[in-house]
Design an enzyme around this catalytic site. Structure first.
Site, short mmCIF file in Angstrom:
data_model
loop_
_atom_site.label_atom_id
_atom_site.label_comp_id
_atom_site.label_asym_id
_atom_site.label_seq_id
_atom_site.Cartn_x
_atom_site.Cartn_y
_atom_site.Cartn_z
CG ASN A 12 -2.10 1.16 1.08
OD1 ASN A 12 -2.50 1.48 2.15
ND2 ASN A 12 -2.58 1.49 0.05
NE ARG A 15 2.09 -3.72 -6.66
CZ ARG A 15 2.06 -4.77 -6.62
NH1 ARG A 15 1.82 -5.62 -7.28
NH2 ARG A 15 2.40 -5.12 -5.40
CB SER A 16 -3.23 -0.34 -3.91
OG SER A 16 -2.45 -0.08 -2.71
CG ASP A 124 5.77 -4.72 -7.33
OD1 ASP A 124 6.25 -3.77 -7.00
OD2 ASP A 124 5.91 -5.66 -6.53
P1 4NP Z 1 3.39 -2.14 -3.44
O1 4NP Z 1 4.82 -2.25 -3.49
O2 4NP Z 1 2.92 -3.34 -2.96
O3 4NP Z 1 2.93 -1.69 -4.65
O4 4NP Z 1 2.93 -1.15 -2.36
C1 4NP Z 1 5.57 -2.75 -2.51
C2 4NP Z 1 5.86 -2.13 -1.32
C3 4NP Z 1 6.73 -2.77 -0.23
C4 4NP Z 1 6.99 -4.01 -0.33
C5 4NP Z 1 6.57 -4.84 -1.65
C6 4NP Z 1 6.05 -4.19 -2.40
N1 4NP Z 1 7.70 -4.57 0.67
O5 4NP Z 1 8.15 -5.88 0.53
O6 4NP Z 1 7.87 -4.05 1.70
#
Ligand code: 4NP
Length: 152
Positions: A12, A15-16, A124
């Site tokens: 969060n 992307r979201s 991502d």
């Molecule tokens: P999101 O990206 O899912 O698009 O917000 C990521 C943010 C953090 C992490 C992985 C994906 N993480 O592993 O901390």
């Protein structure tokens, strides 16, 4: 009638929140913001309370799209509160379906299934060294949210 839409990714912070911001921007432009409750959440809780990644904030600023949300983790109640829950990739969808209570009212959908260009998985960009992937993610969210709103 107000409809409620929740965008979900892993953390969060990339992307979201971009999808959330884009959707809010679109319904404002269409003059239908008062017909929607729009929010986003993460599958994981690592970034709870944080603003989006600085590269996500930069991309939104570049496109004059406002966003003031902070990361939160998805909760069981979300499945009865929201009409639509959009995942960004297949892992999100699998996690959402597993976590959903049996009486969940929300439709769990892959956002990219609405992309007229057929890019089903929202990029991502979290592990990228730069911000180009965030622009790709933004454009995918824009195309998919627009197409979702147009087909209602
Ligand atoms: P999101 O990206 O899912 O698009 O917000 C990521 C943010 C953090 C992490 C992985 C994906 N993480 O592993 O901390």
């Amino acid at each position: 009638m107000v409809q409620k839409v929740l965008f979900v990714c892993l953390g969060n912070i990339c992307r979201s929140p971009i999808a959330d911001a884009v959707f809010q921007h679109l319904v404002k432009e269409m003059g239908t913001a008062d017909e929607w409750v729009v929010d986003s959440a993460g599958i994981g809780g690592w970034h709870v309370g944080n603003s989006p990644d600085h590269r996500a904030r930069k991309i939104l600023r570049n496109h004059n799209v406002e966003y003031d949300g902070k990361a939160r983790q998805i909760e069981k109640e979300d499945f009865n509160n929201f009409d639509y829950i959009f995942g960004m990739d297949e892992d999100n969808i699998a996690d959402l379906k597993q976590y959903a209570p049996a009486d969940s009212k929300a439709k769990i959908l892959l956002l990219g299934d609405f992309d007229p260009e057929g890019k089903r998985i929202i990029r991502d960009p979290y592990y990228d060294s730069g911000s180009d992937g965030f622009e790709v993610c933004y454009q995918q969210c824009m195309r998919s949210c627009k197409a979702f709103l147009e087909q209602l």
